[in-house]
Design a protein around this motif. Structure first.
Motif, PDB file in Angstrom:
ATOM      1  N   THR A  10     -44.782 123.470 -34.238  1.00 29.54           N
ATOM      2  CA  THR A  10     -43.613 122.606 -34.283  1.00 29.54           C
ATOM      3  C   THR A  10     -43.718 121.817 -35.567  1.00 29.54           C
ATOM      4  OG1 THR A  10     -42.213 121.022 -33.090  1.00 29.54           O
ATOM      5  CG2 THR A  10     -44.569 120.600 -33.058  1.00 29.54           C
ATOM      6  N   GLU A  11     -42.607 121.175 -35.933  1.00 32.07           N
ATOM      7  CA  GLU A  11     -42.584 120.347 -37.139  1.00 32.07           C
ATOM      8  C   GLU A  11     -42.413 118.916 -36.646  1.00 32.07           C
ATOM      9  OE1 GLU A  11     -40.149 121.220 -41.047  1.00 32.07           O
ATOM     10  OE2 GLU A  11     -38.886 120.253 -39.577  1.00 32.07           O
ATOM     11  N   THR A  12     -43.405 118.082 -36.895  1.00 27.16           N
ATOM     12  CA  THR A  12     -43.405 116.740 -36.300  1.00 27.16           C
ATOM     13  C   THR A  12     -42.904 115.701 -37.281  1.00 27.16           C
ATOM     14  OG1 THR A  12     -45.243 117.314 -34.856  1.00 27.16           O
ATOM     15  CG2 THR A  12     -44.809 114.966 -35.229  1.00 27.16           C
ATOM     16  N   LEU A 105     -48.240 129.625 -37.631  1.00 22.06           N
ATOM     17  CA  LEU A 105     -48.271 128.170 -37.414  1.00 22.06           C
ATOM     18  C   LEU A 105     -47.191 127.548 -38.287  1.00 22.06           C
ATOM     19  CD1 LEU A 105     -52.138 127.670 -37.849  1.00 22.06           C
ATOM     20  CD2 LEU A 105     -50.897 128.163 -35.725  1.00 22.06           C
ATOM     21  N   HIS A 106     -46.436 126.616 -37.757  1.00 24.18           N
ATOM     22  CA  HIS A 106     -45.458 125.990 -38.643  1.00 24.18           C
ATOM     23  C   HIS A 106     -46.167 125.265 -39.784  1.00 24.18           C
ATOM     24  CE1 HIS A 106     -42.837 123.010 -40.311  1.00 24.18           C
ATOM     25  NE2 HIS A 106     -41.822 123.713 -39.877  1.00 24.18           N
ATOM     26  N   GLY A 107     -47.136 124.433 -39.400  1.00 23.88           N
ATOM     27  CA  GLY A 107     -47.914 123.760 -40.436  1.00 23.88           C
ATOM     28  C   GLY A 107     -47.607 122.282 -40.618  1.00 23.88           C
ATOM     29  N   HIS A 139     -47.402 130.010 -42.767  1.00 20.47           N
ATOM     30  CA  HIS A 139     -46.896 128.638 -42.644  1.00 20.47           C
ATOM     31  C   HIS A 139     -45.445 128.576 -43.116  1.00 20.47           C
ATOM     32  CE1 HIS A 139     -50.247 126.372 -41.299  1.00 20.47           C
ATOM     33  NE2 HIS A 139     -50.420 125.522 -42.291  1.00 20.47           N
ATOM     34  N   ASP A 140     -44.729 127.617 -42.569  1.00 16.20           N
ATOM     35  CA  ASP A 140     -43.442 127.196 -43.115  1.00 16.20           C
ATOM     36  C   ASP A 140     -43.759 126.393 -44.390  1.00 16.20           C
ATOM     37  OD1 ASP A 140     -40.447 126.240 -41.631  1.00 16.20           O
ATOM     38  OD2 ASP A 140     -41.164 125.176 -43.410  1.00 16.20           O
ATOM     39  N   PRO A 141     -42.924 126.494 -45.435  1.00 18.17           N
ATOM     40  CA  PRO A 141     -43.241 125.688 -46.627  1.00 18.17           C
ATOM     41  C   PRO A 141     -43.115 124.185 -46.389  1.00 18.17           C
ATOM     42  CG  PRO A 141     -41.107 126.766 -46.865  1.00 18.17           C
ATOM     43  CD  PRO A 141     -41.747 127.332 -45.638  1.00 18.17           C
ATOM     44  N   HIS A 142     -42.415 123.798 -45.327  1.00 17.21           N
ATOM     45  CA  HIS A 142     -42.330 122.374 -44.986  1.00 17.21           C
ATOM     46  C   HIS A 142     -43.544 121.982 -44.156  1.00 17.21           C
ATOM     47  CE1 HIS A 142     -37.997 123.510 -45.607  1.00 17.21           C
ATOM     48  NE2 HIS A 142     -38.235 122.608 -46.528  1.00 17.21           N
ATOM     49  N   CYS A 143     -44.701 122.070 -44.782  1.00 13.23           N
ATOM     50  CA  CYS A 143     -45.961 121.873 -44.071  1.00 13.23           C
ATOM     51  C   CYS A 143     -46.857 120.935 -44.865  1.00 13.23           C
ATOM     52  CB  CYS A 143     -46.658 123.222 -43.884  1.00 13.23           C
ATOM     53  SG  CYS A 143     -47.187 123.970 -45.436  1.00 13.23           S
ATOM     54  N   PRO A 163     -32.890 128.447 -47.199  1.00 12.88           N
ATOM     55  CA  PRO A 163     -33.193 128.759 -45.795  1.00 12.88           C
ATOM     56  C   PRO A 163     -34.251 129.862 -45.619  1.00 12.88           C
ATOM     57  CG  PRO A 163     -31.041 129.632 -46.420  1.00 12.88           C
ATOM     58  CD  PRO A 163     -31.494 128.763 -47.548  1.00 12.88           C
ATOM     59  N   HIS A 164     -35.026 129.712 -44.525  1.00  7.08           N
ATOM     60  CA  HIS A 164     -36.177 130.583 -44.268  1.00  7.08           C
ATOM     61  C   HIS A 164     -35.743 131.944 -43.740  1.00  7.08           C
ATOM     62  CE1 HIS A 164     -38.182 126.924 -44.979  1.00  7.08           C
ATOM     63  NE2 HIS A 164     -38.250 126.473 -43.744  1.00  7.08           N
ATOM     64  N   THR A 165     -35.268 132.782 -44.628  1.00  4.61           N
ATOM     65  CA  THR A 165     -34.784 134.093 -44.214  1.00  4.61           C
ATOM     66  C   THR A 165     -35.867 135.161 -44.343  1.00  4.61           C
ATOM     67  OG1 THR A 165     -33.957 134.308 -46.475  1.00  4.61           O
ATOM     68  CG2 THR A 165     -32.376 133.642 -44.789  1.00  4.61           C
ATOM     69  N   ASN A 441     -30.414 122.762 -45.027  1.00  6.52           N
ATOM     70  CA  ASN A 441     -30.014 123.901 -45.853  1.00  6.52           C
ATOM     71  C   ASN A 441     -30.065 125.234 -45.118  1.00  6.52           C
ATOM     72  OD1 ASN A 441     -29.020 124.271 -48.599  1.00  6.52           O
ATOM     73  ND2 ASN A 441     -30.716 125.728 -48.824  1.00  6.52           N
ATOM     74  N   HIS A 442     -30.691 125.289 -43.932  1.00  6.10           N
ATOM     75  CA  HIS A 442     -30.742 126.554 -43.201  1.00  6.10           C
ATOM     76  C   HIS A 442     -29.344 127.078 -42.865  1.00  6.10           C
ATOM     77  CE1 HIS A 442     -34.923 126.501 -43.213  1.00  6.10           C
ATOM     78  NE2 HIS A 442     -35.202 126.064 -42.006  1.00  6.10           N
ATOM     79  N   PHE A 443     -28.387 126.170 -42.721  1.00  7.97           N
ATOM     80  CA  PHE A 443     -27.017 126.586 -42.418  1.00  7.97           C
ATOM     81  C   PHE A 443     -26.471 127.540 -43.475  1.00  7.97           C
ATOM     82  CE2 PHE A 443     -26.350 123.211 -45.459  1.00  7.97           C
ATOM     83  CZ  PHE A 443     -25.232 123.618 -46.174  1.00  7.97           C
TER      84      PHE A 443
END
Ligand SMILES: [Zn+2]
Length: 492
Positions: A10-12, A105-107, A139-143, A163-165, A441-443
């Motif tokens: 998850t992203e906290t 893992l999201h990170g 990882h997601d780059p928002h980590c 966006p994470h495509t 920005n994912h939209f």
């Protein structure tokens, strides 16, 4: 060859008023061995999904562990994190001997008592699996790319796109590199450059697009295995919250160091130039109304559930009503109680409804309006690339006359990702003049292609785009833009 895979993600947002318990994971991704679906990966479960597809062809046995993922919100309950961690580690121990481990893992997960959840998990996994086991992580780059993590895995790769495509593509790469390491073809070494900056880096804008394309072009030749830009996740008050550049090279640490330094310096030179322009709510709505044709998409990044916001801020909705915007639809607003009331009222009912403004000060005031319930739908989903994201039960209500403002209310808190957010409840996004989407920005993956114009606004939602407004106490200083003088450099 035996490979184990699991996910805790998850992203906290440590500033969020919404606590995260195991119930949030149950609502989103809560898959034990034997329960993993065949159709598509769910959020951060791509490594397991990809490994399952390739196990027979690539000649390894996959041992499937549990996958837990929750929508971004506040800190995770300590006992619940430890429960999920211990379940995964028990599965890992039972799967020994192992040649490889793949973690999705999201990170950016933070639990009470753990500022670096993923570092804790990887350190324990390494202790169990042993030094020879090849541990690969996505990882997601928002980590928060901490030293503890890099010290306790062999291969770390972030998604490149925002966006994470490219979640599944990067998972394929993690598996590729783990397998090549196990076959003795490569020996990965990693280097990490700390840019000492907080930023947002949508890859739909030209400067970052070019950077990512250059990163990608460097891979697969001259001993460079992988390059990741770690964007950071700004809404977390943890020591190692910062943008970093990570390079994985084959054997040659000096080469990895040199490239991480070169790209890191380039990333530092891009400070302040990677975010879109933001209009005020008043100017953004006016600009949308002035456009001759729609759909004009207005993004509300400050109230993005994907960053842990409650997603019940009403400021833009209130403005749309105030200026009598025609053909406008806004979504999602997370308000399970309002949805319940709409289900009780029924389709076609007109009744006074209080919408949003409930969870915290940054939710703004609730909006009271006479609404018409135009649609109700149970157990809805929206698409994001190959993944399906639950919206729960949804209601659409209209405020004003035939060309009034339509609002999509949801029960499972998530951001605007797919066009289904609107079409599930009978709103054709192609036929609306203005679409307001709560998302950073994912939209853009789904709404960018249909938008005549995209307008980013800065509302009074909780995710301030000016990071100097956030009150950090643990983040290591100095860091830009909080400080003007910083000392970027190689740290691993
Ligand atoms: Zn992200």
């Amino acid at each position: 060859m035996r490979i184990f895979s699991a996910t805790i993600a998850t992203e906290t947002n440590t500033f969020s008023p919404l606590p995260t318990s195991i119930e949030a994971f149950r609502e989103s991704v809560f898959l034990r061995p034997g329960e993993h679906p065949d159709d598509a990966p769910r959020m951060c479960t791509a490594p397991l999904f990809v490994a399952r597809k390739r196990a027979a062809r690539d000649g390894f046995t996959l041992i499937e562990g549990s996958c837990f993922a929750a929508s971004p919100a506040g800190k995770v309950n300590q006992a619940d994190y430890e429960f999920m961690r211990d379940e995964v580690l028990t599965q890992l121990r039972a799967a020994l001997p192992l040649d490889g481990v793949l973690f999705g893992l999201h990170g950016a997960m933070v639990a009470h008592g753990y500022d670096d959840v993923e570092g804790d998990l990887l350190e324990r996994a390494r202790a169990i699996a042993g030094a020879k086991c090849v541990i690969g992580v996505e990882h997601d780059p928002h980590c928060h790319m901490t030293l503890k993590r890099i010290s306790n895995c062999d291969i770390m790769i972030c998604y490149k796109e925002f966006p994470h495509t490219d979640v599944a593509d990067r998972a394929e790469e993690v598996l590729d590199l783990v397998l090549r390491t196990l076959r003795g073809e490569i020996r990965p070494v990693m280097s990490l450059y700390d840019c000492r900056q907080i930023g947002s880096y949508p890859t739909t804008l030209p400067l970052m697009r070019g950077f990512v394309d250059r990163m990608t072009a460097l891979e697969g030749k001259d001993g460079i295995l992988s390059v990741s830009a770690v964007h950071c996740f700004p809404y977390a008050d943890v020591p190692e919250m910062t943008s970093r550049i990570l390079v994985v090279a084959d054997r040659d640490k000096a080469k990895a160091d040199a490239l991480a330094k070169r790209l890191g310096e380039e990333f530092v030179s891009m400070r302040g130039k990677t975010m879109p322009q933001f209009l005020s709510v008043v100017d953004g709505v006016k600009a949308a109304m002035d456009e001759p044709a729609g759909p004009v998409v207005i993004a509300d990044p400050a109230d993005n559930a994907g960053g842990g916001s409650p997603t019940d801020n009403t400021t833009i909705l209130r403005q749309l009503i105030a200026v009598k915007a025609e053909g406008a639809a806004i979504g999602p607003i997370w308000d399970p109680i309002a949805v319940r009331l709409c289900f009780d009222a029924g389709v076609g009912a007109r009744f006074p409804l209080r919408i949003g403004g409930k969870i915290g000060p940054a939710s703004g005031q609730p909006l009271d309006a006479l609404v018409e319930v135009t649609a109700l739908a149970r157990d809805c989903w929206e698409s994001f690339g190959p993944t399906q994201v639950p919206l729960g039960n949804c209601a659409a209500v209209k405020i004003g006359g035939a060309e009034g403002v339509e609002v999509v209310l949801i029960t499972k808190r998530t951001q605007a990702l797919g066009l289904e957010l609107f079409s599930n409840v009978g709103i054709d996004p192609l036929k609306r003049k203005i679409l307001v989407v709560k998302s950073t920005n994912h939209f853009m993956a789904a709404f960018g292609p249909i938008a005549k114009r995209v307008i980013y606004v800065e509302s009074d939602g909780p995710l301030a785009r000016d990071y100097r407004k956030m009150v950090y106490t643990k983040v290591k200083r100095p860091i830009w833009p909080l400080d003007q003088e910083t000392q970027p450099g190689l740290i691993f």
